[in-house]
Design an enzyme around this catalytic site. Structure first.
Site, mmCIF file in Angstrom:
data_model
loop_
_atom_site.group_PDB
_atom_site.id
_atom_site.type_symbol
_atom_site.label_atom_id
_atom_site.label_comp_id
_atom_site.label_asym_id
_atom_site.label_seq_id
_atom_site.Cartn_x
_atom_site.Cartn_y
_atom_site.Cartn_z
ATOM 1 N N CYS A 60 0.747 -0.940 0.478
ATOM 2 C CA CYS A 60 -0.527 -0.112 -0.568
ATOM 3 C C CYS A 60 0.750 1.077 0.155
ATOM 4 C CB CYS A 60 -0.802 -0.512 1.415
ATOM 5 S SG CYS A 60 -2.162 -1.250 1.348
ATOM 6 N N ASP A 61 1.772 1.131 0.275
ATOM 7 C CA ASP A 61 3.096 2.099 0.881
ATOM 8 C C ASP A 61 3.305 2.508 -0.587
ATOM 9 O OD1 ASP A 61 5.019 3.852 2.313
ATOM 10 O OD2 ASP A 61 5.905 3.044 1.085
#
Length: 166
Positions: A60-61
């Site tokens: 997600c980062d």
């Protein structure tokens, strides 16, 4: 209905699957300052909506960084990252990542976005990884429901779709 897995386990998605050509469903989420944000707030712009299960995970980062870096070169494209993380956590992540200009939006309150776009995972109360491109006329021009939530989306196809929607 799109089907996804999370670490190999089948998950149930709530809401309706969004398809290319659909009118983009409206939603209400929260900005980092707790103010409400709707799709109509960015009316007239091309939107690339990056949906992530949690901003605090590695994929997600990376997804949030990648789309925000690419968008810096695309005048007229607004990148919105939606997750169920609390707005405070999203704000902290943006500051730590050096992406204070990133628009992170929280769907934690009532899953308005998740249900409208068919990405709310019933079993986990998270959002499935997905990417949507919406043109200035609120028409959905690109959709990717990532079949395994721990995998990356197709960044190149999404960016090309955003460029084509300009």
């Amino acid at each position: 209905m799109a089907s996804i897995t999370f670490k190999g386990n089948p998950m149930t998605l709530l809401g309706n699957e969004v398809k290319v050509g659909d009118k983009a469903p409206n939603f209400t989420v929260l900005a980092n300052d707790l103010s409400p944000v709707t799709l109509d707030d960015s009316k007239g712009k091309v939107r690339l909506i990056s949906v992530v299960p949690s901003i605090d995970t590695g994929v997600c980062d990376a997804q949030t960084r990648k789309f925000n870096e690419e968008a810096a070169n695309l005048d007229g494209v607004e990148v919105l990252t939606v997750s169920v993380d609390l707005p405070f956590a999203q704000k902290r992540w943006c500051a730590t990542a050096g992406l204070e200009q990133a628009k992170t939006l929280s769907d934690h309150r009532d899953l308005s976005f998740g249900k409208a776009y068919g990405v709310a995972i019933e079993e986990l109360r998270l959002l499935a990884r997905a990417v949507f491109v919406i043109n200035a006329n609120d028409e959905v021009t690109y959709v990717e429901y990532v079949s395994e939530a721990t995998n990356h989306p197709d960044y190149e196809k999404a960016i090309e779709a955003a460029k084509a929607a300009l």
